[in-house]
Design an enzyme around this catalytic site. Structure first.
Site, PDB file in Angstrom:
ATOM      1  CB  ALA A   1      -0.923  -0.002   1.211  1.00 27.83           C
TER       2      ALA A   1
ATOM      3  CG  ASN B   1       1.272  -6.610   6.325  1.00 21.43           C
ATOM      4  OD1 ASN B   1       2.038  -7.348   6.937  1.00 21.43           O
ATOM      5  ND2 ASN B   1      -0.013  -6.904   6.158  1.00 21.43           N
TER       6      ASN B   1
ATOM      7  CG  HIS C   1       0.023   4.571   3.855  1.00 25.36           C
ATOM      8  ND1 HIS C   1      -0.040   3.677   4.901  1.00 25.36           N
ATOM      9  CD2 HIS C   1      -0.972   4.209   2.996  1.00 25.36           C
ATOM     10  CE1 HIS C   1      -1.016   2.814   4.684  1.00 25.36           C
ATOM     11  NE2 HIS C   1      -1.598   3.122   3.542  1.00 25.36           N
TER      12      HIS C   1
END
Length: 264
Positions: free
Chosen positions: A120, A186, A216
């Site tokens: 991601a 992750n 993020h």
């Protein structure tokens, strides 16, 4: 036609299977026995449902893990000791240093291949390049909605129902984050594997009731200079813990398989 083995049959695995590029087919799906009837129904018996890699008598062109850290720990060695290439999305499993060492040793001994998918996050090529010149710091921050943190350790650290603004509820290393938040962190592990490692990579996790996206932020400093990346991604509608981009990174791995293979 390239043929893959899929590990997992949850929301991400099904998303990836629905997007397989031309030239790639799924021959085997390794999943819990409870999923086998659904697999048989969905694929008309044309895909073999497995509970262990040992049950596969052919050689897949790629084994694609889209399940969980537990699945990597349970089946990873069995895959690479057969010399099969294994692409993992649940990179947090590699926060277990002993498991990472066993997988790497098995790859060397059996000509296997362990491929860490970008998942991601973006910019892993730049991070790995910057590492060659020396890194001073790598900091990762993830901000998600309360729904994305439900069912995780976050519920023990903050009242997800009462939060009214963005709040930090965890600060620590990538190794700690991967261990405490196996379904959510992750990305932290992926960044660590490409950068300063599990213990030196700093992680900050936030919950924000005003957001519907998974945001993020990556900040990297080193001898090369510095860079910052911010990515605001949509979660899968079928699983708010999973970013759509993570599923697409697995699809892209399949496309690379068709277009000429992997550069490890």
């Amino acid at each position: 036609m390239k043929k893959i083995m899929m590990i997992g049959y949850g929301a991400m695995a099904r998303e990836v299977l629905s997007r397989l590029p031309d030239g790639v087919s799924v021959g085997w799906i390794l999943a819990r026995a409870a999923h086998h009837a659904a697999i048989d129904s969905a694929f008309g018996g044309q895909v073999q449902a497995l509970t262990h890699p040992d049950q596969c008598t052919e050689q897949p062109d790629l084994v694609l893990e889209c399940a969980s850290q537990q699945a990597v720990a349970e089946f990873g060695e069995a895959v690479v000791t057969r010399g099969w290439p294994l692409a993992v999305i649940s990179t947090g499993a590699l926060a277990d240093a002993a498991l990472q060492q066993r997988l790497q040793q098995a790859c060397r001994q059996h000509q296997g291949q362990l491929i860490v998918l970008s998942g991601a996050v973006a910019g892993m090529d730049g991070l790995a390049s910057a590492r060659e010149g020396g890194l001073d710091s790598v900091t990762y921050q993830a901000c998600k909605s309360p729904a994305s943190w439900r069912g995780s350790m976050a519920e023990q650290l903050i009242d997800l129902d009462a939060v009214s603004e963005a709040q930090v509820f965890f600060e620590g290393s990538a190794r700690e984050a991967a261990r405490l938040f196996p379904a959510n962190a992750n990305v932290a592990a992926t960044i660590a594997l490409n950068g300063l490692g599990m213990d030196a990579t700093r992680v900050r996790l936030l919950v924000d009731p005003a957001t519907r996206r998974n945001t993020h932020r990556l900040q990297v400093c080193g001898n090369f200079g510095e860079f910052q990346i911010e990515l605001s991604g949509n979660p899968l509608a079928s699983n708010p813990k999973t970013s759509t981009l993570a599923a697409l990174s697995a699809v892209q791995a399949c496309r690379r398989l068709v277009d000429g293979g992997f550069i490890a």
